[in-house]
Design a protein around this motif. Structure first.
Motif, short mmCIF file in Angstrom:
data_model
loop_
_atom_site.label_atom_id
_atom_site.label_comp_id
_atom_site.label_asym_id
_atom_site.label_seq_id
_atom_site.Cartn_x
_atom_site.Cartn_y
_atom_site.Cartn_z
N ARG A 99 -57.01 108.74 65.72
CA ARG A 99 -56.18 108.43 66.87
C ARG A 99 -54.70 108.26 66.49
O ARG A 99 -53.82 108.48 67.32
N ASN A 100 -54.43 107.89 65.25
CA ASN A 100 -53.04 107.73 64.80
C ASN A 100 -52.46 109.01 64.20
O ASN A 100 -51.30 109.03 63.79
N ALA A 101 -53.26 110.08 64.10
CA ALA A 101 -52.77 111.34 63.54
C ALA A 101 -51.69 111.92 64.45
O ALA A 101 -51.74 111.79 65.67
N LYS A 102 -50.75 112.61 63.84
CA LYS A 102 -49.61 113.15 64.59
C LYS A 102 -49.52 114.67 64.51
O LYS A 102 -48.51 115.25 64.91
N SER A 103 -50.57 115.32 63.96
CA SER A 103 -50.56 116.77 63.88
C SER A 103 -51.99 117.30 63.92
O SER A 103 -52.94 116.58 63.57
N ILE A 104 -52.12 118.54 64.35
CA ILE A 104 -53.44 119.18 64.37
C ILE A 104 -54.00 119.29 62.95
O ILE A 104 -55.19 119.10 62.72
N ARG A 105 -53.13 119.59 62.00
CA ARG A 105 -53.60 119.73 60.61
C ARG A 105 -54.18 118.43 60.08
O ARG A 105 -55.22 118.43 59.41
N ARG A 106 -53.54 117.30 60.43
CA ARG A 106 -54.04 116.01 59.99
C ARG A 106 -55.39 115.70 60.63
O ARG A 106 -56.30 115.19 59.97
N VAL A 107 -55.54 116.03 61.89
CA VAL A 107 -56.81 115.80 62.58
C VAL A 107 -57.92 116.63 61.93
O VAL A 107 -59.03 116.15 61.71
N CYS A 108 -57.62 117.88 61.62
CA CYS A 108 -58.62 118.75 60.99
C CYS A 108 -59.02 118.22 59.61
O CYS A 108 -60.21 118.26 59.24
N ASP A 109 -58.06 117.72 58.85
CA ASP A 109 -58.36 117.18 57.52
C ASP A 109 -59.24 115.94 57.61
O ASP A 109 -60.17 115.76 56.81
#
Length: 426
Positions: A99-109
């Motif tokens: 929920r605190n991620a700020k990018s699609i790449r971070r969410v995927c990781d």
């Protein structure tokens, strides 16, 4: 109890349960103190002291058993596989991170997902789940993929909430457990296969190193299996052992090149090399054998012989043979300042190979050229038998052997077809 020393009174009045809770060092001190007083004359409390010592020793044994049991239980617990269902704290932490991620790449990781055409697919969920859109999340990438320096749109926030909820669904957790179990099984299988591969590879290397026939390999595999060694169920034929010759040769050659290019600690110079050559003819094909005498101060023998390969002889003249020797040196990256000397038979000298090598490699006068002792002894033996007829029986045996072998010789044109295209033999 009057007149009894304080230490004895304390020993007789203490409870075994209290002693069991005391540190082991204090119990042992108490036992030592009690035994010191027992060495004197017997007193009315001697029997009680003996009983107390027995109780102390029993408490020590119980304490040791308890520690051993706790250690065993802890080991059993640690050896059990980790169950993701019990990792509630980790799931909650992962939910917060997503929920605190700020990018699609971070969410995927974080969630273990792969982006694909306006949607993201969970890497853990199976194909059956994806057919019901479980593990597949829609997102319009035109809205943006990185909001580190910008406000997050509501669509991106909702997207993260959906993924965070998915991480705690029963189907996802079950798929995660199954994937983890499959990964553990794959790791165990890979480790097992590697162990088996090392075992059969070592046996094949042993045959090659000591010149044993490849037929022995199958017998060795049978004996190892009978002895309880895990040798798997593949690569048990003599063909496997023979096919391992080239990979082993390449690995050994690579190590030789690495050593020859590593400066010695004592001199900070590359190790010196002595090069020896000789020709051998098999099946009407003449090849030139190359060997090296390497300076190895870290090995039991200060000088170690190594094989530098066999090259076919295309022309029997001094310059051609000298060029072949230079090619062998280039293959192992042996520079001219590493060469300490050469050793070969008289034919090389008659063909002027020594002078050709000096000119081609630009060698100085410190490099020696030696007529090796083995060939000199052979010439001396031949001359001796000519002078002394007593040893004529040796000539008779040699002639008989040559006559027998002549029946099994290959034709003169056997090796002419591939002589020009011949390559290095291992």
């Amino acid at each position: 109890m009057k007149g009894m020393p304080l230490q004895i009174m304390a020993a007789t009045e203490a409870s075994p349960l209290l002693d069991a809770a005391r540190p082991t060092q204090e119990i042992e001190k108490s036992a030592m103190g009690d035994s010191a007083h027992m060495s004197g004359s017997e007193a009315p409390g001697d029997v009680l002291i003996a009983e107390k010592l027995d109780s102390v020793l029993k408490s020590l044994e119980d304490l040791k058993l308890s520690v051993s049991e706790n250690t065993r239980k802890q080991t059993d617990v640690e050896s059990q596989p980790k169950d993701p269902k019990e990792d509630l704290e980790e799931l909650e932490a992962l939910k917060i991170l997503i929920r605190n991620a700020k990018s699609i790449r971070r969410v995927c990781d974080l969630a273990g997902m792969t982006p694909s055409d306006e949607k993201l697919i969970c890497d853990v969920c199976s194909l059956e789940d994806m057919r019901t859109n479980n593990g597949v999340f829609q997102y319009h990438f035109t809205l943006g993929t990185d909001f580190s320096k910008a406000n997050q749109p509501q669509a991106f926030r909702n997207f993260k909430k959906s993924i965070a909820r998915h991480q705690q669904t029963q189907s996802h957790v079950q798929n995660l457990i199954a994937k983890r179990e499959d990964s553990e099984r794959a790791q165990k299988l890979a480790a097992k296969n590697q162990s088996v591969g090392v075992t059969v590879g070592k046996q094949a290397y042993w045959l090659l190193k000591y010149g044993r026939p490849f037929a022995d390999y199958e017998i060795d595999m049978m004996l190892l299996s009978s002895a309880g060694v895990n040798v798997g169920n593949l690569n048990h034929s003599r063909k496997f052992a023979s096919e391992m010759r080239k990979p082993f040769a390449e690995a050994v050659n690579s190590r030789i090149v690495t050593y020859l290019q590593t400066p010695l600690e004592a001199t900070l110079n590359l190790p010196p090399v002595g090069i020896v050559e000789d020709k051998v003819t098999t099946r009407r094909r003449t090849g030139q054998l190359y060997g090296g005498i390497i300076f190895t101060p870290n090995m039991p023998s200060l000088l170690s012989p190594v094989s530098l390969g066999i090259l076919p002889v295309k022309a029997h003249n001094g310059q051609s043979i000298a060029n072949d020797i230079c090619k062998a040196c280039e293959k192992y990256k042996i520079s001219n300042n590493q060469i300490a000397g050469f050793g070969f038979d008289g034919q090389y000298f008659h063909l002027g190979v020594d002078s050709k090598l000096k000119d081609t490699l630009q060698l100085d006068d410190t490099v020696g050229f030696i007529w090796d002792a083995a060939h000199l002894l052979q010439l001396a033996d031949k001359d001796t038998r000519k002078i002394n007829k007593v040893a004529s029986w040796v000539d008779v045996i040699a002639a008989d052997i040559a006559a027998v072998l002549s029946k099994f010789l290959f034709g003169k044109t056997f090796g002419s077809r591939d002589r020009e295209s011949a390559t290095t033999r291992y």
